[in-house]
Design a protein around this motif. Structure first.
Motif, PDB file in Angstrom:
ATOM      1  N   ARG A   3       5.007  -0.811  27.218  1.00 37.65           N
ATOM      2  CA  ARG A   3       4.056  -1.844  26.774  1.00 37.65           C
ATOM      3  C   ARG A   3       2.634  -1.286  26.728  1.00 37.65           C
ATOM      4  N   ILE A   4       2.286  -0.506  27.701  1.00 37.65           N
ATOM      5  CA  ILE A   4       0.944   0.065  27.744  1.00 37.65           C
ATOM      6  C   ILE A   4       0.761   1.023  26.568  1.00 37.65           C
ATOM      7  N   ALA A   5       1.764   1.842  26.305  1.00 34.22           N
ATOM      8  CA  ALA A   5       1.672   2.790  25.201  1.00 34.22           C
ATOM      9  C   ALA A   5       1.564   2.051  23.867  1.00 34.22           C
ATOM     10  N   LEU A   6       2.340   0.991  23.716  1.00 33.29           N
ATOM     11  CA  LEU A   6       2.272   0.195  22.482  1.00 33.29           C
ATOM     12  C   LEU A   6       0.922  -0.488  22.330  1.00 33.29           C
ATOM     13  N   THR A   7       0.375  -0.981  23.420  1.00 35.29           N
ATOM     14  CA  THR A   7      -0.930  -1.637  23.380  1.00 35.29           C
ATOM     15  C   THR A   7      -2.026  -0.635  23.002  1.00 35.29           C
ATOM     16  N   VAL A   8      -1.986   0.534  23.563  1.00 37.01           N
ATOM     17  CA  VAL A   8      -2.975   1.557  23.252  1.00 37.01           C
ATOM     18  C   VAL A   8      -2.846   1.976  21.786  1.00 37.01           C
ATOM     19  N   ALA A   9      -1.614   2.143  21.331  1.00 40.64           N
ATOM     20  CA  ALA A   9      -1.397   2.523  19.931  1.00 40.64           C
ATOM     21  C   ALA A   9      -1.906   1.431  18.992  1.00 40.64           C
ATOM     22  N   ALA A  10      -1.668   0.171  19.342  1.00 41.72           N
ATOM     23  CA  ALA A  10      -2.134  -0.940  18.508  1.00 41.72           C
ATOM     24  C   ALA A  10      -3.657  -0.979  18.467  1.00 41.72           C
ATOM     25  N   LEU A  11      -4.311  -0.737  19.601  1.00 42.55           N
ATOM     26  CA  LEU A  11      -5.768  -0.736  19.620  1.00 42.55           C
ATOM     27  C   LEU A  11      -6.340   0.417  18.794  1.00 42.55           C
ATOM     28  N   THR A  15      -8.665   0.062  15.325  1.00 45.03           N
ATOM     29  CA  THR A  15      -9.972   0.686  15.080  1.00 45.03           C
ATOM     30  C   THR A  15      -9.928   1.556  13.836  1.00 45.03           C
ATOM     31  N   ALA A  16      -8.785   2.154  13.568  1.00 43.15           N
ATOM     32  CA  ALA A  16      -8.659   2.980  12.357  1.00 43.15           C
ATOM     33  C   ALA A  16      -8.689   2.108  11.111  1.00 43.15           C
ATOM     34  N   VAL A  17      -8.174   0.902  11.220  1.00 39.35           N
ATOM     35  CA  VAL A  17      -8.171  -0.003  10.072  1.00 39.35           C
ATOM     36  C   VAL A  17      -9.593  -0.427   9.730  1.00 39.35           C
ATOM     37  N   ASN A  18     -10.424  -0.599  10.711  1.00 41.12           N
ATOM     38  CA  ASN A  18     -11.802  -1.024  10.474  1.00 41.12           C
ATOM     39  C   ASN A  18     -12.708   0.135  10.077  1.00 41.12           C
ATOM     40  N   ALA A  19     -12.184   1.337  10.011  1.00 40.85           N
ATOM     41  CA  ALA A  19     -12.999   2.489   9.650  1.00 40.85           C
ATOM     42  C   ALA A  19     -13.502   2.333   8.224  1.00 40.85           C
TER      43      ALA A  19
END
Length: 147
Positions: A3-11, A15-19
């Motif tokens: 879950r932590i890895a998925l949450t970090v990947a989603a975050l 941020t990459a989407v808003n680039a």
């Protein structure tokens, strides 16, 4: 841990989407694209959006409207393909009738004796006067079928 890895990947993905991507021409006329804004003298600067601008809710179609449009396009496509196949069949029939008319006219004009059957089923040879009438009918048929 997953879950932590998925949450970090989603975050990170968020941020990459808003680039933002910037494109500009430098003083030498060279086009440069970067994720950082230009510094110094720049001829032209253009900001490239990563997503198209969101449409207003008034212009967005509902799912039902999109489904209706899809079904309408599908029906129109089916009707046009049916129409094309009918036109193709009619064209083939017309071509076949033209060829039959030409062959019949050719056999009449060849001078060979032509045998026909009367109402009783007996065979008889076509006379010259009857042949001339059939030739004129066949010529009319060729003109009408072979346009």
């Amino acid at each position: 841990m997953k879950r932590i890895a998925l949450t970090v990947a989603a975050l990170l993905l968020a941020t990459a989407v808003n680039a933002q991507i910037y494109q500009w021409k430098d003083e030498n006329g060279k086009t440069i694209m970067s994720d950082k804004p230009p510094v110094g003298n720049v001829r032209q600067q253009r900001k490239i959006e990563s997503e198209p601008p969101a449409e207003s809710s008034a212009t967005q179609k509902t799912t039902a409207d999109r489904e209706l449009d899809f079904r309408k396009r599908q029906k129109e496509s089916q009707e046009s393909s049916e129409k094309a196949s009918k036109e193709q069949a009619a064209s083939a029939d017309k071509k076949e009738n033209c060829e039959k008319s030409r062959r019949y006219l050719q056999s009449l004009e060849s001078g060979e004796r032509i045998v026909q059957r009367d109402d009783k089923g007996e065979r008889y040879f076509m006379e010259d006067a009857q042949r001339d009438q059939e030739i004129s009918k066949a010529r009319q048929a060729v003109q009408s079928n072979c346009k």
